[in-house]
Design an enzyme around this catalytic site. Structure first.
Site, PDB file in Angstrom:
ATOM      1  N   LYS A 116       1.024  -1.183  -0.063  1.00 23.66           N
ATOM      2  CA  LYS A 116      -0.211   0.021  -0.137  1.00 23.66           C
ATOM      3  C   LYS A 116       0.945   1.193  -0.194  1.00 23.66           C
ATOM      4  CE  LYS A 116      -4.064  -1.953   2.238  1.00 23.66           C
ATOM      5  NZ  LYS A 116      -3.945  -3.091   2.178  1.00 23.66           N
ATOM      6  N   GLU A 200      -2.868   6.214   8.046  1.00 22.43           N
ATOM      7  CA  GLU A 200      -3.771   7.081   7.177  1.00 22.43           C
ATOM      8  C   GLU A 200      -4.868   8.020   8.242  1.00 22.43           C
ATOM      9  OE1 GLU A 200      -4.325   4.914   2.917  1.00 22.43           O
ATOM     10  OE2 GLU A 200      -6.021   4.920   4.440  1.00 22.43           O
ATOM     11  N   HIS A 235     -13.888  -3.127   8.861  1.00 26.82           N
ATOM     12  CA  HIS A 235     -13.144  -2.860   7.535  1.00 26.82           C
ATOM     13  C   HIS A 235     -13.356  -4.125   6.539  1.00 26.82           C
ATOM     14  CE1 HIS A 235     -11.620   0.551   9.500  1.00 26.82           C
ATOM     15  NE2 HIS A 235     -11.045  -0.405  10.384  1.00 26.82           N
ATOM     16  N   ARG A 297      -6.450  -8.645  -8.454  1.00 26.45           N
ATOM     17  CA  ARG A 297      -6.723 -10.183  -8.612  1.00 26.45           C
ATOM     18  C   ARG A 297      -8.536  -9.735  -9.067  1.00 26.45           C
ATOM     19  NH1 ARG A 297      -9.207  -9.535  -3.934  1.00 26.45           N
ATOM     20  NH2 ARG A 297      -8.317  -8.846  -1.941  1.00 26.45           N
TER      21      ARG A 297
END
Length: 661
Positions: A116, A200, A235, A297
């Site tokens: 990420k 974040e 999440h 994917r």
């Protein structure tokens, strides 16, 4: 086109790949662990091969063993599905070296988007807006804490190699940061073999919108519109739909162009998903979304895209991997209607959504116009602690969102899972909430409305208990039909001339209780806590006066369902409950599920407070913290980190001031 495919996966995605491959004329080759010997994907494939013990690290993550099978079976290509080895660049390279085509993007693209932090840096350079945060290489706890303070709470701690909510923690205040960081790093190491994280800024009222894109090896790339995955819990996606409610053409075009640009920047080939976070506090617009990550994917939620575009994404994957062209232009792809997908899991919403393991005794999955079910299990299969507990995906497609919601709600109402608990009732309540219908929700909606959704501890359904008590009694000792037709061999208060009544001791999820049974001609009347049910046995099925009740009678009692919630009823056996009188169980800390004890924070003789964190059990790569039920001192300890534990196993004992243990 290829002539054969090895599917390096399991469950519903393996079954789904087999369907498309078989339609294209490919010989299908399955692999399975020892725990999956009787799994549905093994039965569906043309041939299947065992690859190791139950733990994924010893089977589905053993790329070398899987490639040995590919070579031995002369598989032309290998489809990784999602999870496991699907985003492993080294495995993709090993496939190429073995002469087996990897049905996925090139290793370079997997690497570019696999972490990420690096993906965010690449997007930033490409002019794609990204969420403010820290994605540097320095991973010292103090450095990360300082960065979180600079960004400003609340923040998200996210595994750089993560996905599916694993290795991710929301932190509201600085005092909680250290524990959240350590937990996220442990989970990231366990799930992905990489403990690195990024920080974040947490976007309030966020919406999660992703773009399905496709590219071929001839330089052509396009997108297949968006999916809204906003309804999440911890999440992890719960409901996905296409198109996104409230999406306008301008924002759709901006997101789609950004996704295609991201794919081209890394030389992407195949199916991929670019995920964005949008500000849900205002209408969607081209300046209110930010890049989160790219999944290199096929996604779990790809069926909703297939429903609204009429395309088979797995077939497209095969054709592109074989060197073919997409054969489509952006203008060729049109939206048709609305599709919504839910994920049916073996988990207990009334106990914090803990995974629910065990044998699926009976399984009724829905069907009907506009309803698609991608199942990964069948009745008789076991839900084990080793893998994701998904049972099936239920997808509804209709001309409008309103009609799709109605079809999905009806499908979920018809879904019955006996044995392990499931989230079917929770999902039904979720899709029938007025705020879902009116599109007034964000990623925190479920957590804020757990009570309204029935996802909190609740008293036993009295009608279900009464029904189960009658069925349990009727099934004791002889066939159900015989209980109503052969009076002379009964032990159920049979007498001549008068209504038969008896009081019976039952166990409700192991807890002792009493029910009253009245026998009548061809039926029983059962009463528990003033709730009464008339019970009949006809055409091989049990029925109650409440039409929402259904039952499965097995060797170890009766499972009763009402609106997706299950309760287990059995006749009380004093020998099975001989230790209840001690009253000591309140001092015993038990494992809530089958899993691995990954951490123990206390030692024998140590003083503990009520609510203190004692240990962590990991199941299906998710951590569950065990708390002290009472204050006292830790008793003798025989458990240790790394140990496998069974559901309900006594792990720790707390000695109180009275000397109880």
């Amino acid at each position: 086109m290829f002539n054969s495919v090895l599917i390096a996966n399991r469950g519903e995605i393996a079954c789904r790949i087999i369907r498309s491959a078989r339609r294209l004329g490919l010989r299908t080759i399955a692999v399975y662990s020892q725990a999956d010997r009787n799994a549905l994907h093994v039965r569906l494939a043309d041939e299947a091969h065992e690859i190791g013990p139950a733990p994924a690290a010893q089977s589905y993550l053993r790329g070398d063993v899987i490639l040995d099978v590919a070579r031995a079976t002369k598989a032309a290509c290998l489809h990784p599905g999602y999870g496991f080895l699907s985003e492993n660049a080294e495995f993709a390279e090993a496939c190429a070296a073995a002469g087996v085509v990897f049905v996925g993007p090139p290793p370079s693209a997997i690497r570019a988007m696999g972490l990420k932090d690096e993906a965010k840096a690449l997007m930033r350079k490409s002019g794609v807006p990204v969420v403010p945060g820290y994605d540097g290489a320095e991973q010292a706890a103090k450095q990360l804490a300082d960065e979180a303070g600079r960004i400003g709470y609340p923040v998200l701690v996210k595994a750089v190699a993560g996905g599916g909510g694993k290795g991710m923690r929301k932190v509201e205040r600085a005092a909680d940061f250290a524990d959240a960081l350590a937990s996220a790093q442990r989970e990231a190491q366990s799930s992905f073999g990489n403990p690195r994280v990024l920080i974040e800024k947490y976007v309030s009222a966020p919406r999660h919108i992703e773009i399905q894109m496709f590219a071929d090896s001839h330089g052509h790339a396009l997108h297949l519109f968006e999916r809204d995955c906003t309804l999440q819990r911890r999440h992890q996606k719960v409901i996905e739909e296409a198109p996104a409610p409230g999406m306008n053409d301008e924002t759709r075009s901006a997101m789609g162009e950004a996704a295609v640009a991201a794919a081209r920047a890394v030389g992407y080939v195949g199916a991929g998903t670019v995920e964005f976070i949008a500000d849900g506090s205002r209408p969607l617009s081209p300046d209110s979304f930010w890049f989160m990550e790219m999944n290199t994917r096929l996604q779990v939620e790809h069926p909703v895209t297939e429903a609204v575009t009429g395309l088979d994404l797995v077939e497209m994957q095969f054709r592109v991997a074989a060197g073919g062209r997409l054969g489509l232009q952006q203008a060729d792809i049109r939206l048709s209607g609305h599709a919504i997908e839910t994920r049916l899991y073996a988990e207990d919403p009334n106990s914090g959504f803990l995974p629910s393991t065990g044998r699926i005794l009976a399984l009724d999955l829905p069907s009907g116009e506009g309803v698609r079910v991608d199942a990964g299990v069948a009745a008789g299969n076991d839900v084990t602690p080793f893998y994701d507990p998904m049972i099936a995906k239920v997808i509804a497609h209709a001309p409008t969102r309103e009609e799709a919601i109605k079809r999905l709600a009806d499908a979920l109402a018809a879904t019955k899972v006996f044995g392990p608990r499931s989230n079917a009732g929770f999902l039904h309540r979720l899709v029938t909430r007025p705020k879902f219908a009116s599109n007034h929700y964000d990623t925190g909606f479920i957590e804020r409305h757990l009570a309204d959704l029935g996802a909190v501890p609740q008293p036993y359904d009295e009608g279900a208990v009464a029904f189960g008590a009658a069925v349990a009694l009727a099934c004791a000792g002889q066939s159900p039909a015989a209980r109503f037709t052969d009076p002379w061999g009964r032990g159920d208060a049979f007498q001549l001339g008068a209504v038969r009544r008896q009081k019976i001791a039952i166990a409700i999820e192991g807890e002792r209780a009493t029910a009253d049974i009245e026998w009548r001609a061809g039926e029983m009347v059962a009463t528990y806590a003033q709730m009464q049910q008339v019970v009949r046995y006809e055409n091989g099925r049990w029925s109650a006066s409440d039409p929402l009740l259904s039952a499965y009678a097995g060797d170890h009692g009766v499972f009763v369902l009402r609106e997706g919630r299950q309760v287990h009823i059995a006749l009380f056996d004093a020998l099975d409950h001989a230790d209840e009188a001690s009253g000591s169980d309140g001092n015993v800390v038990r494992s809530p599920m089958h899993g691995k004890l990954v951490a123990v924070f206390v030692a024998a003789g140590e003083a503990v407070e009520k609510g203190q964190r004692l240990a962590i059990v990991e199941a299906m790569k998710m951590e569950h913290v065990l708390m002290a039920p009472v204050a006292g001192r830790m008793g003798p300890m025989s458990v240790h980190a790394g140990q496998q534990v069974a559901q309900n196993a006594a792990l720790l004992t707390i000695e109180t001031e009275t000397g109880d243990a």
